[in-house]
Each structure stands twice: as C-alpha cells, then as structure tokens.
Scaffold this active site. Structure first.
Site: not given
Ligand SMILES: [Zn+2]
Length: 478
Positions: A287, A299, A333-334, A361, A432
């Site tokens: 993503h 990520d 995606e998130e 991912d 994140h």
């Molecule tokens: Zn991800």
C-alpha cells in the site's frame, strides 16, 4: 441424490469416470512446471538477491515523498512518484484508478498530568479521532484491559478519561498485534458507553521509545464520539505508576484532529504484460499510503519497493512470462482498505482472471515461510515454488494463507492467495511511529524479499493450469 438404474456396462464406465475424478481431486492431474522454467526462476532469484533495486526505490520514496497519509499533500505526491517510478522501471503499462474516501487531518496534540504530580505526557491522536473542545481536564479511570473496561456498568464513568494500559507482546509473526489492537480500534466506543469524556491507550507497540504509535480507531453510529489518543509506552508506564499510588490523577488533553470532506487518491498499477495470456494476472503489491508521523519506510514503503523491484526484474527478461505480472500500490489501506475495495469493484467481472496474489505489508524482515490458499490439486505447484524458495531460508507453511490486508476483498471474491511470511520480531517497535524511517530497513533482508517475490510472481505467471481462483465466493472463507 437421485437413484439411477443402469445397465452393467454403463455402471463400469461410471466407476472409471469416478476414479478419474478422484485423481483430479487429489491433485495428480494438475500439470507441473518444467525444469527449464524452474531453473530460470532460480537464476532470477539469485540475481534479485544481489540486486540493490528495491533499496534504491525505497530510498527514493522516503526521501522524495516521505509521509503520505491518505488525503494529504504527501498522498498526492506519492501517486505522482509511483507513476513516474513505474515508467522509469520499464513497466509496460501504468494505470491510475481513482479511490475516494473521507480525509482525516491531525491537529495540535498535547497531554499533561495536572495532579498530583504535574508533568507532560507524550501522546498522538489515533487516526479518525475527533478533537477535544479546547483543553479537556478530567480524572483518569485506569483499566488493565479493554475487557476490564467492558465489564463495568454503562454510564458509570461520568466524564472521566479512560486509560487502558494493556501491553502488546512481541512475536516473530506479529501475533501480539491482534491480541492488543482492540483497545485502539474499539476502545473509544466502549469508553463512551461507560460515560467517559475521552480515551488514552498505551501505544500498540513493542518498543520502549518515547514515541507514540498512531493507527486507526473507529466510532459506532449510535454511540457518542469521544477523542482518542495513544500514550508512548514510557508515558503509559508513568501514568500507571501515578495511578498505583491511589490518589486521584487528573489529566489535561487537547486534540485538534478532524474529518474534512472527501478526497480522491489513486491505486497506482504497473503491469509487466504477459506473452501468451496477457489477460490473466498475478497480483503482487503493497500500500502506497502511510501514517503521517514517520516516512513510511517499513509500513509500507518496503512492500511497495519489494514488489516494484520484483516486477521490474522480471520485466528485464528477454521474454515476458506467460501471464501479466501486476503490481498494485493500493491507496489508503491504513484507514480502512479503501484502495483494495476500489480495486475489487473496478475488476469485479475479471476477478476469475486474477490467478493468484500476495501482498507485502509487514516491513522488511526476511521471509521464512510460504503459505498458500489454493485448490488441493494445485498444491504440487506450490511445492515446486517452495523448492525454488528454499535456498532463501523459506519453508512451506499451511494452505490457509490470508494473502495480506489489501487482498482481503479479493480473497473474499474467490481469488487464490499466498503469504510470504516475514520475520516481524521488531516490526511493532517502529510501526505507525515517527521512528518508521529508512535506517530500520536492512538492505540484505530487503533483497531477500525481492528474491522471494520474484520467484513467486514469475513461477505463478508461468504455471500450467491455475490455483483455484473462481468467481462468486463472496465471504465464503470469513
Ligand atoms: Zn501497512
């Protein structure tokens, strides 16, 4: 079943037919890959393993774009970057497909202990949170887990700030995430039902850095919305230590985040067009969006770079593989698989021509296991793929693969999937957070991933027969 009366000869023919069907069912009838193709895949694997291409792509994305939260200016720049990069890498066809979703904006975010021991706390808003009305002052109500909070009577918290301190556990396969993440995703709804004015959670992460982990939270239509934020893990410890002393703890929290209308981003698709079955697709990708705190290296810049590099290396062969290798960089995606859902909708009538897929991912740790979700008669092909993967340290997994988050909608539509499982031991140290940056990526591990994806995509594109994708399996497996 209907009863049939048959003459003797016909029933003998029926027995032979039944035996043939049994043979198909156990897989002996599925043709396999030939030796020349397997050795070509082995050469590709070795070339990919010593290639720096994925690292160059990832360095480019994190340097020239950086944070690219869905709906932000970084999102727009990421789409332009991806389109140009696919073209530069020599993909045969580059396509943008629109994806529309609501945009969330992060604002000011501060927290501090007001009493009994005034000091600042490090927090970040959870993705999707509403703002506080100015600075919210309230006593803290501590719960060790979401279940503990859920167990108290509704309406009993009277404006307090819920604090959930559950700690995520570290596992190679990331299993601790699923156990801990409910506090983030549904904590605000549960806390609001109890009468809370806001919720603070311990970050869903395995590190001890003083950096909070963001991530998506959600509201329910019929439940009052309250602001939601994550404390860094050391700050969660600090707050827990204050609570332990038994005196009321008062916190002031200010969040300025908000939702702002609809935004249209794009799934960016690069194709290496197949030579003899160009209308059939092997779907790989990652993503393109990230959260806003880091540069989205693990990520999911890594997943984008790994699969773009795999496609590009296959694209440099003298002859294209039989089927098209399609690399999809999914939008948003998130915040709820928006790009993946849009892809499935846009390609609903040709989902049966997506013969197999896998998404990367889970960072850039080395791949150690290969699992599949294919029809039983294709397991011989999966064994052949595993043989070529095995010099990379990859072992065979089960036949119950998920395929990755962005493949959930496609899997539900009946697509065969595979998972190349990465070692995620340290993934949730950075996930994140502002610490999700390029230096966390080991170039050799990244190249090992490219080698594995190259083998998977190339051999799937060359495989005789298919892996069992069919239309109309909506929700059959969930
Ligand atoms: Zn991800």
């Amino acid at each position: 079943m209907r009863r049939l009366v048959l003459p003797r000869i016909a029933s003998a023919a029926l027995i032979i037919a039944a035996l043939l069907l049994t043979a198909v069912g156990t897989g002996s009838a599925q043709p396999l890959l030939d030796d020349a193709t397997l050795s070509q895949a082995a050469s590709l694997r070795d070339e990919a393993r010593s290639s720096e291409l994925a690292y160059e792509i990832l360095e480019s994305l994190t340097t020239e774009v950086g944070p690219r939260m869905a709906g932000s200016s970084g999102d727009e720049r990421a789409v332009a970057w991806a389109q140009a990069k696919f073209e530069q890498l020599g993909f045969d066809r580059v396509t943008l497909e629109p994806v529309t979703f609501p945009a969330w904006r992060r604002g000011r975010e501060t927290a501090r202990v007001v009493a009994p021991f005034p000091q600042p706390l490090v927090v970040t808003a959870l993705g999707g949170s509403i703002a506080t009305d100015g600075e919210l002052h309230a006593p803290v109500a501590h719960f060790a887990t979401l279940d503990e909070l859920a167990a108290i009577p509704d309406g009993s918290l009277d404006g307090q700030i819920v604090f959930i301190s559950n700690r995520m556990k570290r596992f190679r396969d990331g299993a601790g995430y699923g156990q801990a993440v409910a506090a983030r995703s549904s904590g605000a709804v549960t806390a609001a039902k109890k009468g809370a004015s806001a919720i603070l959670i311990r970050s869903i992460g395995t590190d001890q850095d003083r950096l909070p982990h963001t991530g998506l939270m959600s509201y329910a239509l019929d439940v009052r919305r309250i602001p939601a934020a994550a404390l860094s893990n050391p700050d969660a410890d600090l707050l827990a230590n204050m609570v332990k002393r038994g005196r009321p703890v008062e916190v002031a929290l200010e969040l300025g985040s908000y939702w702002e209308g609809d935004y249209t981003s794009y799934n960016v698709i690069g194709d290496i067009v197949g030579s003899t079955q160009p209308e059939e697709y092997v779907l790989i990708g990652g993503h393109l969006d990230s959260w806003d705190l880091g540069t989205g290296a693990i990520d999911d810049g890594a997943g984008c770079a790994i699969t773009m590099a795999a496609g590009a290396l296959i694209g440099r062969l003298d002859a294209a593989p039989r089927r098209t290798i399609r690399v999809v960089l999914y939008a948003n995606e998130e915040q709820g698989l928006h790009g993946a859902r849009a892809y499935r909708q846009a390609h609903a009538t040709e989902m049966d021509r997506h013969i197999i897929g896998a998404e990367s991912d889970f960072g850039a740790g080395p791949i150690y296991r290969f699992s599949s979700r294919v029809k039983p008669s294709a397991l011989g092909l999966i064994d052949q793929l595993t043989q070529v993967l095995s010099p990379l340290g990859v072992v065979r997994g089960d036949n119950n693969a998920s395929g990755g988050p962005d493949l959930i909608p496609m899997r539900q539509a009946g697509m065969a999937v595979a998972t190349l499982h990465q070692d995620g031991t340290d993934y949730f140290d950075y996930h994140h957070t502002a610490n999700d940056t390029l230096d966390k990526v080991n170039p050799e591990h990244l190249a090992q991933n490219v080698a594995a994806y190259t083998v998977f995509a190339f051999l799937s594109a060359m495989a005789p027969g298919d892996f069992g994708t069919r239309l109309g399996l909506e929700n059959a497996d969930d």
